[in-house]
Design an enzyme around this catalytic site. Structure first.
Site, PDB file in Angstrom:
ATOM      1  N   HIS A  31       0.846  -1.194   0.000  1.00 25.64           N
ATOM      2  CA  HIS A  31       0.000   0.000   0.000  1.00 25.64           C
ATOM      3  C   HIS A  31       0.883   1.247   0.000  1.00 25.64           C
ATOM      4  O   HIS A  31       1.783   1.377   0.838  1.00 25.64           O
ATOM      5  CB  HIS A  31      -0.888  -0.030   1.250  1.00 25.64           C
ATOM      6  CG  HIS A  31      -1.891   1.077   1.346  1.00 25.64           C
ATOM      7  ND1 HIS A  31      -3.116   1.026   0.704  1.00 25.64           N
ATOM      8  CD2 HIS A  31      -1.867   2.258   2.015  1.00 25.64           C
ATOM      9  CE1 HIS A  31      -3.795   2.131   0.981  1.00 25.64           C
ATOM     10  NE2 HIS A  31      -3.059   2.900   1.770  1.00 25.64           N
ATOM     11  N   ASP A  33       0.920   5.408   0.048  1.00 26.91           N
ATOM     12  CA  ASP A  33       0.114   6.583   0.387  1.00 26.91           C
ATOM     13  C   ASP A  33       0.674   7.844  -0.254  1.00 26.91           C
ATOM     14  O   ASP A  33       1.772   8.285   0.089  1.00 26.91           O
ATOM     15  CB  ASP A  33       0.073   6.751   1.910  1.00 26.91           C
ATOM     16  CG  ASP A  33      -0.777   5.680   2.562  1.00 26.91           C
ATOM     17  OD1 ASP A  33      -1.970   5.597   2.234  1.00 26.91           O
ATOM     18  OD2 ASP A  33      -0.239   4.923   3.392  1.00 26.91           O
ATOM     19  N   MET A  35       0.226  11.790  -0.799  1.00 25.50           N
ATOM     20  CA  MET A  35      -0.434  12.975  -0.208  1.00 25.50           C
ATOM     21  C   MET A  35       0.164  14.239  -0.816  1.00 25.50           C
ATOM     22  O   MET A  35       1.379  14.311  -1.010  1.00 25.50           O
ATOM     23  CB  MET A  35      -0.226  12.984   1.306  1.00 25.50           C
ATOM     24  CG  MET A  35      -0.623  11.697   1.990  1.00 25.50           C
ATOM     25  SD  MET A  35      -0.539  11.837   3.775  1.00 25.50           S
ATOM     26  CE  MET A  35      -0.748  10.109   4.265  1.00 25.50           C
ATOM     27  N   HIS A  64      -2.899   4.633  -2.971  1.00 30.53           N
ATOM     28  CA  HIS A  64      -3.980   5.398  -2.337  1.00 30.53           C
ATOM     29  C   HIS A  64      -3.699   6.885  -2.530  1.00 30.53           C
ATOM     30  O   HIS A  64      -2.792   7.438  -1.904  1.00 30.53           O
ATOM     31  CB  HIS A  64      -4.013   5.005  -0.843  1.00 30.53           C
ATOM     32  CG  HIS A  64      -4.974   5.768  -0.005  1.00 30.53           C
ATOM     33  ND1 HIS A  64      -4.957   5.720   1.368  1.00 30.53           N
ATOM     34  CD2 HIS A  64      -5.999   6.598  -0.326  1.00 30.53           C
ATOM     35  CE1 HIS A  64      -5.917   6.484   1.866  1.00 30.53           C
ATOM     36  NE2 HIS A  64      -6.557   7.040   0.850  1.00 30.53           N
ATOM     37  N   MET A  66      -4.316  10.576  -1.976  1.00 28.88           N
ATOM     38  CA  MET A  66      -4.953  11.599  -1.131  1.00 28.88           C
ATOM     39  C   MET A  66      -4.541  12.946  -1.705  1.00 28.88           C
ATOM     40  O   MET A  66      -3.726  13.675  -1.133  1.00 28.88           O
ATOM     41  CB  MET A  66      -4.492  11.414   0.325  1.00 28.88           C
ATOM     42  CG  MET A  66      -5.139  10.207   0.989  1.00 28.88           C
ATOM     43  SD  MET A  66      -4.246   9.646   2.456  1.00 28.88           S
ATOM     44  CE  MET A  66      -3.047   8.562   1.678  1.00 28.88           C
ATOM     45  N   MET A 135     -11.993   4.500   5.133  1.00 29.79           N
ATOM     46  CA  MET A 135     -10.957   4.990   6.054  1.00 29.79           C
ATOM     47  C   MET A 135     -11.403   4.759   7.501  1.00 29.79           C
ATOM     48  O   MET A 135     -12.532   5.093   7.871  1.00 29.79           O
ATOM     49  CB  MET A 135     -10.699   6.487   5.846  1.00 29.79           C
ATOM     50  CG  MET A 135     -10.021   6.845   4.532  1.00 29.79           C
ATOM     51  SD  MET A 135      -8.454   5.997   4.202  1.00 29.79           S
ATOM     52  CE  MET A 135      -7.438   6.519   5.600  1.00 29.79           C
ATOM     53  N   GLY A 140      -4.165  11.212   6.373  1.00 29.72           N
ATOM     54  CA  GLY A 140      -3.103  12.211   6.503  1.00 29.72           C
ATOM     55  C   GLY A 140      -1.868  11.707   7.235  1.00 29.72           C
ATOM     56  O   GLY A 140      -0.755  12.086   6.896  1.00 29.72           O
ATOM     57  N   PHE A 141      -2.081  10.843   8.224  1.00 36.34           N
ATOM     58  CA  PHE A 141      -0.949  10.419   9.042  1.00 36.34           C
ATOM     59  C   PHE A 141      -1.100   8.960   9.483  1.00 36.34           C
ATOM     60  O   PHE A 141      -2.216   8.494   9.705  1.00 36.34           O
ATOM     61  CB  PHE A 141      -0.845  11.301  10.299  1.00 36.34           C
ATOM     62  CG  PHE A 141      -0.633  12.749   9.954  1.00 36.34           C
ATOM     63  CD1 PHE A 141       0.638  13.249   9.735  1.00 36.34           C
ATOM     64  CD2 PHE A 141      -1.726  13.599   9.806  1.00 36.34           C
ATOM     65  CE1 PHE A 141       0.827  14.584   9.378  1.00 36.34           C
ATOM     66  CE2 PHE A 141      -1.546  14.932   9.455  1.00 36.34           C
ATOM     67  CZ  PHE A 141      -0.264  15.431   9.235  1.00 36.34           C
ATOM     68  N   GLY A 142       0.041   8.282   9.608  1.00 34.07           N
ATOM     69  CA  GLY A 142       0.052   6.930  10.167  1.00 34.07           C
ATOM     70  C   GLY A 142      -0.017   7.018  11.683  1.00 34.07           C
ATOM     71  O   GLY A 142       0.099   8.101  12.267  1.00 34.07           O
ATOM     72  N   GLY A 143      -0.201   5.868  12.311  1.00 33.01           N
ATOM     73  CA  GLY A 143      -0.112   5.794  13.767  1.00 33.01           C
ATOM     74  C   GLY A 143      -1.308   6.312  14.542  1.00 33.01           C
ATOM     75  O   GLY A 143      -1.205   6.551  15.750  1.00 33.01           O
ATOM     76  N   GLY A 174      -6.118   2.374   8.443  1.00 35.05           N
ATOM     77  CA  GLY A 174      -5.903   3.255   9.578  1.00 35.05           C
ATOM     78  C   GLY A 174      -6.069   2.534  10.905  1.00 35.05           C
ATOM     79  O   GLY A 174      -7.153   2.025  11.208  1.00 35.05           O
ATOM     80  N   GLY A 175      -4.982   2.426  11.653  1.00 33.72           N
ATOM     81  CA  GLY A 175      -5.045   1.850  12.994  1.00 33.72           C
ATOM     82  C   GLY A 175      -5.273   0.348  13.053  1.00 33.72           C
ATOM     83  O   GLY A 175      -5.735  -0.167  14.074  1.00 33.72           O
ATOM     84  N   GLY A 195       0.131   0.060   8.583  1.00 36.39           N
ATOM     85  CA  GLY A 195       1.437   0.733   8.533  1.00 36.39           C
ATOM     86  C   GLY A 195       2.245   0.409   9.765  1.00 36.39           C
ATOM     87  O   GLY A 195       3.073  -0.507   9.761  1.00 36.39           O
TER      88      GLY A 195
END
Ligand code: DX5
Ligand code: ZN
Length: 218
Positions: A31, A33, A35, A64, A66, A135, A140-143, A174-175, A195
């Site tokens: 995957h 990402d 952005m 993906h 964004m 989603m 926008g962000f990992g973690g 996500g998560g 991720g």
């Protein structure tokens, strides 16, 4: 479930090796990402990086986007080696035209919805896409933390596809870790992006295996 580790959490200085590592660890897809700093408040990778890591694995590249104007960049990502291109219904490009453009390059098209976008937003396109990405964090962000309250959306999309006799895949992003994967499995998710859950795990192969089986160790 298929597992698609997100390179957003890998060591960017060693991306090629990281892709090989995750391929050996049992990943189904990679995957990626993308952005643009406009659609989401972060900047990541573009076609040049995707092209650079493409020779390191034969696994499908799940790209993906964004970005505000996905239609303008489909050729660039197709040339770079994407296999599946997903873009947001909330972006500015005409959705049907973007799907057609992805298909014209011989690739699979997917549509993504953010947490505040209802499932119904993708219903007009279900006949035309390979996959819907729901989603489970704000993009926008990992973690970030998994939003379990997105699972009814997954169920609604799966039910709508079943009603129409469509075999559209549903992916979540996500998560996702071995702790949150059971909820995804129960909801009928087909593909889990992960991720930090994979790249920051002590044993990425065990993490992939555990996510695939919905958190159960094998
Ligand atoms: C977030 C990205 C995700 C991200 C997931 O905008 O779309 O793919 O990398 O990272 P984790 O699994 O750490 O939430
Ligand atoms: Zn993603």
């Amino acid at each position: 479930m298929k597992v698609a580790p997100s390179l957003l959490s890998c060591d960017f200085a060693r991306m090629g090796e990281e892709v090989q590592k995750i391929d050996k660890a049992g990943a189904d897809w990679i995957h990626l990402d993308v952005m643009d700093g406009h659609f989401v408040p972060n900047l990541t990778i573009g076609p040049a990086i995707i092209q650079a890591v493409r020779p390191y694995t034969r696994l499908p590249f799940d790209v993906h986007l964004m970005i505000d104007d996905p239609l303008d960049y489909i050729d660039a990502f197709a040339d770079a080696g994407a296999d599946i291109i997903t873009f947001h219904v909330e972006a500015r490009s005409d959705i049907e035209a973007t799907i057609r453009k992805i298909h014209s390059r011989g690739l699979q098209a997917g549509l993504v919805i953010k947490p505040h976008t209802p499932a119904e937003a993708v219903y007009p396109y279900l006949e035309k896409v390979y996959m819907i990405l729901v989603m489970t964090v704000e993009p926008g962000f990992g973690g970030q933390s998994f939003m379990a309250d997105m699972m009814p959306k997954v169920r609604a999309i799966k039910a709508e596809c079943a009603k129409r006799g469509l075999a559209v895949l549903v992916e979540v992003d996500g998560g996702i870790s071995e702790k949150t994967a059971p909820a995804a499995l129960e909801a009928g998710v087909d593909v889990c992006v992960s991720g930090t859950g994979v790249f920051k795990a002590q044993n990425p192969a065990a993490a992939i295996a555990a996510i695939r089986t919905g958190g159960k160790k094998i």
